[in-house]
Design an enzyme around this catalytic site. Structure first.
Site, PDB file in Angstrom:
ATOM      1  CB  SER A 140      -4.439  14.501  12.100  1.00  0.00           C
ATOM      2  OG  SER A 140      -4.746  14.066  10.778  1.00  0.00           O
ATOM      3  CE1 TYR A 162      -9.458  17.270  13.084  1.00  0.00           C
ATOM      4  CE2 TYR A 162      -8.350  16.538  11.307  1.00  0.00           C
ATOM      5  CZ  TYR A 162      -8.558  16.277  12.399  1.00  0.00           C
ATOM      6  OH  TYR A 162      -8.202  15.084  13.019  1.00  0.00           O
ATOM      7  CE  LYS A 185      -6.808  16.746  15.594  1.00  0.00           C
ATOM      8  NZ  LYS A 185      -7.204  16.451  16.941  1.00  0.00           N
TER       9      LYS A 185
END
Ligand code: NAD
Ligand code: UFG
Length: 336
Positions: free
Chosen positions: A130, A154, A158
């Site tokens: 992302s 979050y 990644k």
């Protein structure tokens, strides 16, 4: 049809928004699709319509990819030759409230899938990363070489998985591993039959605007109009989901020429503000979308736009669909 040999691709999290569209693109390119999903953020029937649209069977297995033995069994039994790993929890705000669930699910899933692949002698791995890994970028557009620094749990999952897969790729030259850094996927398949259907209140702008357009909500709350941008609202690189998923097919097909680890941005290379996206939906629907300017959302940044040159040149991949088209396709995918 593909020009490279057909792959049998395990799409983890394949019942989700991007996974269901990825299944269409893979089948259109002549590949076979196997899905494992635990439906934590999707519905068991999500792929029925994909099978109808493509006239092709997809092997769909309900299960959690943290179950390493299950993943290995699926790879072996179905002759899986490549994995696109999408299974993850993805809500930024929720990740701040539930960091253990996010680190647990996202990191354990990635490690489990890689471990199962190694045991089953399957070496091609594409990872759903992302643009959130760039944090608040120093400048836009952002190349892959920009510094990394996620600002929420979050995003950290990644970033950490990118470190893990880079090290895994370096450990054994049979691995071909690609990280795709998505910018902001919007839109839906042109049939209008495959929808983005988040469970609960939408976090992202497009699904929120769609809920206002369909009358489920009264107005869009615009998070801040005092950013140093074209109209003061946040600017993002919205990319049509079908362009995004075709980038996965290109990345997979590039692997025959690939050594080790690669990273690509998947974005259009153009930004749009919140008000421009709302205007796009108004044009697509002929409706007026009521909105109200609220304060900035914690953790948001002013602008995030991709430099997609590397994916354009190395993968031979380009976006071909406009944001106006994405607004039309999102609208057509809603029950209205
Ligand atoms: P989604 O929530 O619609 O799809 C993810 C799927 O993974 C869901 O169907 C969910 O049920 C499944 N899942 C989660 N944990 C699982 C587990 N342990 N085992 C099996 N299945 C599991 O999300 P999406 O928008 O389709 O995103 C797909 C991937 O792309 C995710 O990794 C996400 O982090 C990444 N991504 C998404 C965006 C975006 O804006 N949509 C942007 C950047 C990156
Ligand atoms: N926004 C609003 N109102 C809303 C929702 C969003 O004004 O109800 C604004 C945000 O402030 C931002 C823009 O719309 O300026 C886009 O917000 P999104 O939540 O749709 O997307 P983000 O760029 O914040 O984040 C998304 C995903 C992340 C991913 C990132 C980069 O949620 O997981 O894109 O790919 F990491």
């Amino acid at each position: 049809m593909t020009t490279s040999a057909p792959e049998t691709v395990l799409v983890t999290g394949g019942a989700g928004y991007i996974g269901s569209h990825t299944a269409i693109a893979l089948i259109n390119a002549g590949h076979n699709v196997v899905v494992i999903d635990n439906y934590v953020n999707s519905k068991p029937d999500a792929l029925d319509v994909v099978q109808e649209l493509t006239g092709t069977d997809i092997v769909v297995i309900e299960g959690d990819v943290r179950d390493r033995a299950l993943v290995e069994k699926v790879i072996v039994e179905h002759g899986v030759t490549a994995v696109i790993h999408m299974a993850a929890l993805k809500a930024v705000g929720e990740s701040v409230e539930m960091p253990l669930e996010y680190y647990g699910n996202n990191l354990e899933s990635a490690i489990s899938v890689l471990d199962a692949m190694k045991a089953a002698n399957c070496w091609k791995f594409v990872f759903s990363s992302s643009a959130t890994v760039y944090g608040d970028p120093e400048s836009n557009p952002i190349p892959e070489t920009a510094s990394i620094g996620a600002t929420n749990p979050y995003g950290m999952t990644k970033e950490m998985i990118e470190v893990i897969i880079r090290d895994v790729a370096a450990s054994d030259d049979r691995w071909k591993i690609t990280s795709l850094r998505y910018f902001n996927p919007v839109g839906a398949h042109e049939s209008g039959q495959v929808a983005e259907a988040p469970v609960g209140r939408p976090n992202n702008l497009m699904p929120m605007v769609m809920e206002v357009a369909t009358g489920k909500r009264e107005k869009v709350m615009v998070f801040g109009d005092d950013y140093p941008t074209v109209d003061g609202t946040g600017v993002r690189d919205y990319i049509h989901v079908m362009d995004l998923v075709e980038g996965h097919v290109a990345a997979l097909e590039h692997m025959s020429d690939q050594d080790g680890y690669e990273v690509f941005n998947l974005g259009q290379g153009r930004g749009a503000s919140v008000l421009e996206l709302i205007a796009g939906v108004e044009k697509a629907t002929g409706l007026t979308i009521p909105y109200e300017v609220a304060g900035r959302r914690a953790g948001d940044i002013a602008e995030c736009v991709a430099d997609p040159t590397r994916a354009n040149e190395v993968l031979g991949w380009q976006t071909t669909r406009s944001i106006d088209q994405a607004c039309v396709d999102s609208w057509n995918s809603q029950a209205h």
